[in-house]
Design an enzyme around this catalytic site. Structure first.
Site, short mmCIF file in Angstrom:
data_model
loop_
_atom_site.label_atom_id
_atom_site.label_comp_id
_atom_site.label_asym_id
_atom_site.label_seq_id
_atom_site.Cartn_x
_atom_site.Cartn_y
_atom_site.Cartn_z
N ASP A 55 128.80 59.17 106.18
CA ASP A 55 130.13 59.54 107.13
C ASP A 55 130.54 58.38 107.65
O ASP A 55 130.01 57.43 107.84
CB ASP A 55 129.63 60.79 107.69
CG ASP A 55 128.51 60.40 108.84
OD1 ASP A 55 129.03 59.89 109.96
OD2 ASP A 55 127.36 60.50 108.73
N ASP A 96 131.92 57.52 111.54
CA ASP A 96 131.67 58.27 112.78
C ASP A 96 133.13 58.48 113.59
O ASP A 96 134.22 58.28 113.27
CB ASP A 96 131.02 57.22 113.66
CG ASP A 96 129.61 57.92 114.71
OD1 ASP A 96 129.04 58.58 114.07
OD2 ASP A 96 129.80 57.81 115.88
#
Length: 267
Positions: free
Chosen positions: A207, A209
């Site tokens: 992912d 952040d």
């Protein structure tokens, strides 16, 4: 007990709970620091005997801040492991690294607190840690051909967790030039160094952040989904890296206690 010091270790991260074939044998070592996260399975990958340990336990029983890091590293060394590959899930702190990128970091920043992070509670022994990862093992990973989105180098900041970062923290880390954020890379790396183990993290970006991306921020479900989509790729990379490791350990970078009186004998 006869130690096969050629044995390699693999510590699996979130979503990386199995690695070896069904005919692997299982050991449950005890250590002066308690039991490791899970039973350790020992099998063969190519020409190497490999010991595999899921960092968070077989069913993810341990959160990043409760993983028994000292027991884990001690147990691997006691089995004869001297070189460790450590896959982990990370968030990206830069738009250049999207989900699915695999990074072999060369630097670490510790932002954890309260974790038992040394075996040297007496004796004035100070681990050399300027370069926290083994250059020989890093090179074995980065030299694997035809791996899309494989990145050589990066700085991984390790946060305490179990919460994810605030937007302000993410922006702060990014502005400092850190590229990856993770919760488990410390104290694992320094304990490896204290035990004179070669150690390299292999970081799968799941992912981007919170402060870097617009949107809702990171959700644990998305991290697990990101890892699940890429875990087979990661396992293939680890197997290929194992195949590129020499049978004998040649690295001198990670053995640094020569001439230092340790407060205990290494297992």
């Amino acid at each position: 007990m006869h130690h096969n010091e050629r044995m390699l270790g693999v510590i699996g991260g979130s979503g990386f709970y199995t690695f070896l074939d069904a005919d692997a044998r299982t050991v449950v070592p005890d250590t002066p620091y308690g039991r490791p996260s899970a039973p350790i399975t020992i099998g063969v990958v190519g020409d190497h005997e490999v010991a595999f340990l899921p960092r968070h336990g077989a069913q993810h029983e341990y959160s990043a801040h409760t993983v028994p890091y000292r027991a884990n590293m001690w147990a691997l060394r006691a089995l004869g492991v001297r070189r460790v590959f450590a896959p982990c899930a990370v968030g990206s702190l830069t738009p250049d690294l999207g989900p699915g990128a695999i990074v072999v970091p060369d630097q670490l920043v510790d932002r954890t607190r309260g974790r038992a992070d040394t075996y040297f509670d007496s004796g004035g022994v100070h681990a050399t840690f300027a370069d926290p990862y083994c250059p020989t093992l890093r090179a074995a990973v980065t030299a694997v051909p035809d791996v899309p989105d494989l990145v050589d180098g990066g700085t991984m900041v390790v946060i305490q967790g179990p919460r994810f970062s605030t937007r302000a923290e993410s922006r702060w880390f990014a502005s400092a030039g850190f590229t990856l954020v993770n919760m488990t890379g410390y104290p694992e790396a320094v304990l490896a160094r204290e035990l004179e183990l070669c150690y390299a993290a292999i970081a799968l970006v799941t992912d981007v952040d919170a402060g870097v991306a617009v949107g809702e921020g990171v959700k644990a479900a998305d991290v697990f989904a990101g890892f699940g989509e890429n875990v087979q790729r990661l396992k293939q990379l680890v197997r290929a890296a194992i195949d590129r490791v020499a049978s004998e350990r040649t690295c001198t970078h990670c053995r640094h206690h020569a001439g230092v009186a340790l407060p205990f004998e290494l297992p």
